[in-house]
Each structure stands twice: as structure tokens, then as C-alpha cells.
Motif scaffolding. Structure first.
Motif, short mmCIF file in Angstrom:
data_model
loop_
_atom_site.label_atom_id
_atom_site.label_comp_id
_atom_site.label_asym_id
_atom_site.label_seq_id
_atom_site.Cartn_x
_atom_site.Cartn_y
_atom_site.Cartn_z
N TYR A 103 77.31 29.15 51.57
CA TYR A 103 76.69 30.24 52.32
C TYR A 103 77.56 30.65 53.50
N GLY A 104 78.83 30.29 53.47
CA GLY A 104 79.73 30.58 54.58
C GLY A 104 79.84 32.05 54.93
N ASP A 105 79.65 32.93 53.95
CA ASP A 105 79.71 34.38 54.20
C ASP A 105 78.34 34.99 54.45
N PHE A 106 77.31 34.16 54.55
CA PHE A 106 75.95 34.64 54.83
C PHE A 106 75.66 34.36 56.30
N GLY A 107 75.57 35.42 57.08
CA GLY A 107 75.37 35.26 58.53
C GLY A 107 76.69 35.04 59.21
N PRO A 108 76.69 34.59 60.43
CA PRO A 108 75.51 34.25 61.21
C PRO A 108 74.73 35.50 61.62
N PHE A 109 73.45 35.28 61.92
CA PHE A 109 72.59 36.34 62.41
C PHE A 109 72.32 36.08 63.89
N VAL A 110 72.67 37.06 64.71
CA VAL A 110 72.58 36.90 66.17
C VAL A 110 71.50 37.83 66.70
N PHE A 111 70.59 37.26 67.48
CA PHE A 111 69.49 38.00 68.06
C PHE A 111 69.58 37.93 69.58
N GLU A 112 69.22 39.00 70.26
CA GLU A 112 69.13 38.94 71.72
C GLU A 112 67.99 37.98 72.05
N ARG A 113 68.28 37.03 72.93
CA ARG A 113 67.31 35.97 73.20
C ARG A 113 65.96 36.49 73.67
N SER A 114 65.93 37.45 74.58
CA SER A 114 64.65 37.94 75.08
C SER A 114 63.83 38.60 73.96
N GLN A 115 64.49 39.33 73.07
CA GLN A 115 63.79 39.95 71.95
C GLN A 115 63.28 38.90 70.97
N TYR A 116 64.09 37.90 70.70
CA TYR A 116 63.71 36.82 69.79
C TYR A 116 62.50 36.09 70.34
N GLU A 117 62.56 35.73 71.62
CA GLU A 117 61.46 35.00 72.24
C GLU A 117 60.18 35.84 72.26
N ARG A 118 60.31 37.15 72.46
CA ARG A 118 59.14 38.03 72.43
C ARG A 118 58.55 38.06 71.01
N ALA A 119 59.40 38.16 70.00
CA ALA A 119 58.93 38.17 68.62
C ALA A 119 58.23 36.85 68.28
N VAL A 120 58.78 35.73 68.74
CA VAL A 120 58.16 34.43 68.49
C VAL A 120 56.79 34.38 69.17
N ARG A 121 56.69 34.84 70.40
CA ARG A 121 55.39 34.86 71.09
C ARG A 121 54.37 35.70 70.32
N GLU A 122 54.81 36.83 69.78
CA GLU A 122 53.90 37.69 69.01
C GLU A 122 53.43 36.99 67.74
N VAL A 123 54.32 36.30 67.07
CA VAL A 123 53.95 35.55 65.86
C VAL A 123 52.97 34.46 66.20
N VAL A 124 53.24 33.72 67.25
CA VAL A 124 52.36 32.63 67.67
C VAL A 124 50.98 33.18 68.03
N ALA A 125 50.94 34.29 68.74
CA ALA A 125 49.67 34.88 69.17
C ALA A 125 48.81 35.37 68.00
N THR A 126 49.45 35.74 66.90
CA THR A 126 48.71 36.27 65.75
C THR A 126 48.52 35.25 64.63
N THR A 127 48.98 34.02 64.84
CA THR A 127 48.88 32.98 63.83
C THR A 127 47.72 32.06 64.17
N PRO A 128 46.76 31.93 63.27
CA PRO A 128 45.64 31.02 63.53
C PRO A 128 46.13 29.59 63.65
N ALA A 129 45.53 28.84 64.54
CA ALA A 129 45.87 27.42 64.68
C ALA A 129 45.48 26.69 63.40
N THR A 130 46.37 25.80 62.98
CA THR A 130 46.09 25.04 61.74
C THR A 130 45.91 23.59 62.05
#
Length: 119
Positions: free
Chosen positions: A92-119
Motif C-alpha cells: 500500500y506504499g502508493d496509497f496515501g498518506p492522507f493529510v488532514f488539517e488538525r482543527s478540521q479533523y478534530e471538529r469532524a471527530v467531535r461531530e461523529v462522537v456527538a451523533t454516535t449513540p453510546a454503546t
């Protein structure tokens, strides 16, 4: 899933793109935000510092996971070092790397967490 499926098809891999999203009812990651941020204590296989980004299309992560390292720097989050543990010979050496702006990534993670029911 489309990106990795296209990559695996183009590379001629057997069983290309047999992935689905992670089903949190079956895969207990604990602190989802910490897991998606790649914190070592929450890594899927912490001894290797990787997380499963996708699971098998059957719904079981351990059956056919696509794994990657998650590296966090001051300004970015990087997915790299992709692997398929049941096909170690795959390159997979030619797949990625995928680079995300940290603030955008962290915001997306917060949104996922907020919309994911606790299991």
C-alpha cells in the motif's frame, strides 16, 4: 471505501474492496475520539500503533480490516502505513498518506462522537 477499492482493483489484489464501515455495536473502541485520534492506549492493535479504519463487508472488523497509523502533529493528522493484516504481501506504499488539517479533523471527530449513540 471507494478510494481503497479503486486502489486494490488497480493493483490487481485478490478480494479487492471487501470493506464496510466499522459497526460500533460490534467493535468496542472505548473512547471513540481517542481511538480516531490514534492515541496509543486506544489503538486497535496498540503494539503496532494502528487503528482499523474499515472493517469487513460482513460487519466484523477482525475478519478483514484495513489498518493505518494515525500520526498527529501540531497542525495536521496523517493517515499512513496502510495494511491488510490477512494479505501481508500487499503493498500500500502508493496509497496515501492522507493529510488532514488538525482543527478540521478534530471538529469532524467531535461531530461523529456527538451523533454516535453510546454503546
Amino acid at each position: 471505501m471507494d478510494l481503497v477499492s479503486g486502489f486494490e482493483h488497480a493493483a490487481g489484489h485478490d478480494v479487492p474492496g471487501a470493506y464496510a464501515g466499522i459497526v460500533l455495536d460490534h467493535f468496542k473502541v472505548g473512547d471513540l475520539a481517542a481511538y480516531l485520534s490514534g492515541r496509543p492506549e486506544f489503538a486497535y492493535r496498540s503494539q503496532n500503533g494502528v487503528i482499523a479504519l474499515l472493517g469487513c463487508d460482513c460487519g466484523e472488523v477482525g475478519c478483514w480490516p484495513l489498518e493505518a497509523q494515525v500520526i498527529t502533529t501540531e497542525h495536521s493528522v496523517i493517515w499512513r502505513g496502510f495494511s491488510q493484516i490477512y494479505r501481508r504481501e500487499r503493498d500500500y506504499g502508493d496509497f496515501g498518506p492522507f493529510v488532514f488539517e488538525r482543527s478540521q479533523y478534530e471538529r469532524a471527530v467531535r461531530e461523529v462522537v456527538a451523533t454516535t449513540p453510546a454503546t
